[in-house]
Design a protein around this motif. Sequence first.
Motif, PDB file in Angstrom:
ATOM      1  N   GLY A   1      -3.776   8.744  -0.682  1.00 48.68           N
ATOM      2  CA  GLY A   1      -4.524   7.899   0.235  1.00 48.68           C
ATOM      3  C   GLY A   1      -6.006   7.811  -0.088  1.00 48.68           C
ATOM      4  O   GLY A   1      -6.820   7.498   0.791  1.00 48.68           O
TER       5      GLY A   1
ATOM      6  N   VAL B   1      -2.792  -4.614  -3.023  1.00 50.92           N
ATOM      7  CA  VAL B   1      -2.715  -3.595  -4.063  1.00 50.92           C
ATOM      8  C   VAL B   1      -2.082  -4.238  -5.304  1.00 50.92           C
ATOM      9  O   VAL B   1      -1.075  -4.939  -5.193  1.00 50.92           O
TER      10      VAL B   1
ATOM     11  N   VAL C   1      -8.678   5.371   1.448  1.00 50.04           N
ATOM     12  CA  VAL C   1      -8.243   3.985   1.335  1.00 50.04           C
ATOM     13  C   VAL C   1      -8.319   3.272   2.681  1.00 50.04           C
ATOM     14  O   VAL C   1      -8.375   2.035   2.744  1.00 50.04           O
TER      15      VAL C   1
ATOM     16  N   LEU D   1       0.831  -1.202   0.000  1.00 51.11           N
ATOM     17  CA  LEU D   1       0.000   0.000   0.000  1.00 51.11           C
ATOM     18  C   LEU D   1       0.868   1.256   0.000  1.00 51.11           C
ATOM     19  O   LEU D   1       0.517   2.255  -0.633  1.00 51.11           O
TER      20      LEU D   1
ATOM     21  N   VAL E   1      -7.673  -3.233   3.751  1.00 54.47           N
ATOM     22  CA  VAL E   1      -7.031  -3.506   2.466  1.00 54.47           C
ATOM     23  C   VAL E   1      -6.490  -4.930   2.456  1.00 54.47           C
ATOM     24  O   VAL E   1      -5.718  -5.331   3.330  1.00 54.47           O
TER      25      VAL E   1
ATOM     26  N   PRO F   1      -1.240   6.045  -8.586  1.00 55.88           N
ATOM     27  CA  PRO F   1      -2.529   6.240  -9.242  1.00 55.88           C
ATOM     28  C   PRO F   1      -2.760   5.236 -10.370  1.00 55.88           C
ATOM     29  O   PRO F   1      -1.880   5.009 -11.205  1.00 55.88           O
TER      30      PRO F   1
ATOM     31  N   VAL G   1      -9.115   6.451  -2.944  1.00 55.09           N
ATOM     32  CA  VAL G   1      -9.500   5.614  -4.080  1.00 55.09           C
ATOM     33  C   VAL G   1     -10.790   6.161  -4.680  1.00 55.09           C
ATOM     34  O   VAL G   1     -11.541   6.892  -4.029  1.00 55.09           O
TER      35      VAL G   1
ATOM     36  N   ASP H   1      -3.474   2.005  -9.719  1.00 50.49           N
ATOM     37  CA  ASP H   1      -3.378   0.662  -9.126  1.00 50.49           C
ATOM     38  C   ASP H   1      -4.742   0.231  -8.595  1.00 50.49           C
ATOM     39  O   ASP H   1      -5.554   1.057  -8.158  1.00 50.49           O
TER      40      ASP H   1
ATOM     41  N   ALA I   1       1.695   2.268  -3.494  1.00 49.17           N
ATOM     42  CA  ALA I   1       0.574   2.446  -4.418  1.00 49.17           C
ATOM     43  C   ALA I   1       0.758   3.696  -5.272  1.00 49.17           C
ATOM     44  O   ALA I   1       1.187   4.748  -4.791  1.00 49.17           O
TER      45      ALA I   1
ATOM     46  N   TYR J   1      -6.769   3.295  -6.957  1.00 49.18           N
ATOM     47  CA  TYR J   1      -6.020   4.297  -6.213  1.00 49.18           C
ATOM     48  C   TYR J   1      -5.930   5.571  -7.043  1.00 49.18           C
ATOM     49  O   TYR J   1      -5.572   5.549  -8.228  1.00 49.18           O
TER      50      TYR J   1
ATOM     51  N   VAL K   1      -6.951  -1.477  -5.732  1.00 52.19           N
ATOM     52  CA  VAL K   1      -6.886  -1.727  -4.295  1.00 52.19           C
ATOM     53  C   VAL K   1      -8.029  -2.681  -3.953  1.00 52.19           C
ATOM     54  O   VAL K   1      -9.200  -2.348  -4.134  1.00 52.19           O
TER      55      VAL K   1
ATOM     56  N   TYR L   1     -15.187   9.261  -4.496  1.00 49.41           N
ATOM     57  CA  TYR L   1     -13.893   9.146  -3.833  1.00 49.41           C
ATOM     58  C   TYR L   1     -14.103   8.600  -2.424  1.00 49.41           C
ATOM     59  O   TYR L   1     -15.137   8.837  -1.799  1.00 49.41           O
TER      60      TYR L   1
END
Length: 353
Positions: A325, A350, A342, A300, A347, A305, A327, A307, A303, A321, A309, A339
């Motif tokens: 922080g 990732v 995360v 994580l 989780v 943008p 998603v 990816d 991570a 992502y 999750v 939005y």
Amino acid sequence: MSMHRRSPLSGQPRLARALVFTAAATTALGITFGGAAQAAPHAPADPSKQEIRAQVDQLYEEAERASERFNAAEERQRRLQSEAEGLQNQVAAAQEELNRLRTDLGAVAAAQYRAGGIDPAVALMLDSDPAGYLSRARSLDQAAERQSATVRQVIDRQLRLDQRRAETVARLSELEDARRALAESKQQIQQRLDQAQRLLNTLGTAERVRMATEDAKEAEWRATRGTDRLDLGDLPASSDRAATALAAAVSRIGSPYVYGSTGPRTFDCSGLMYWSWRQAGVTLPRTSQAQMYAGRRVSLSEARPGDLVIFFRDMHHVGMYAGGGVVVHAPHPGARVRYESVNAMPVAGVVRV
């Protein structure tokens, strides 16, 4: 509230506008929202209403789990249907070839029978055209060789045909199992949604509006960490394709959650990921569980943008992502793409596609 990103994503909508739209649309539907690990400060609700909210949250989570089982069963049904049709075509072609070989074999056997009534030496002496007889005999020998080869082909084709038929029967049986699983998952989803709606119907319109508005405020509070703006940071996407997929997902903010849907106007959680990555030319597996294995696993803390999750131990939920922080995801039945922090859900992993 404003949104801040030091390296902004082109075409990304402002969070405030998205949340206002989400709250208004959700209010119009008269529905509530999913639970969260972090809750925004707000006036305490009546205990009975809190209990209703908790029950509805639980029902929506169960419905989402059933939705991913539905997606898996639907994908399996499509695959098995294609395999069964392919095998049935192979069986038909193999049977046709086998019939042709058997016809050829019968013709050769009949010719041998007609010529095999007397000893070949006697037939040669009695024949008025010995040269012609020898020529015919050579042809018969060649025919016998062809017959032997044809017999071997017939046996081989029969074995293959039997195998294809057995495989076809097995696929059709699996297909029937997949159809039953699909119907069962669909029934489970509808039961949970119906139960949730019955609970919501015990509340007045004003209370449902309040709960929907509260849902949007809590999502905003989690995503912004209690500030007045969303900061997605300046970390670049892991690839150009990931940037394209993220832009596609963000463009769907405000779209309703509908189980089994892959867009372009409605989505479930894995359906949003599937559709978004298709816009980047990549076909992901259909379910959140399968998407866990669609790429390289990263931590994580690593991570980027774009990816994926994956959330919860059973991996029944997935988001993308967005940076900082946060998603973007399709939350649950009765909610819209938005939005989310995360940290709002546990989780499981990732994945970098």
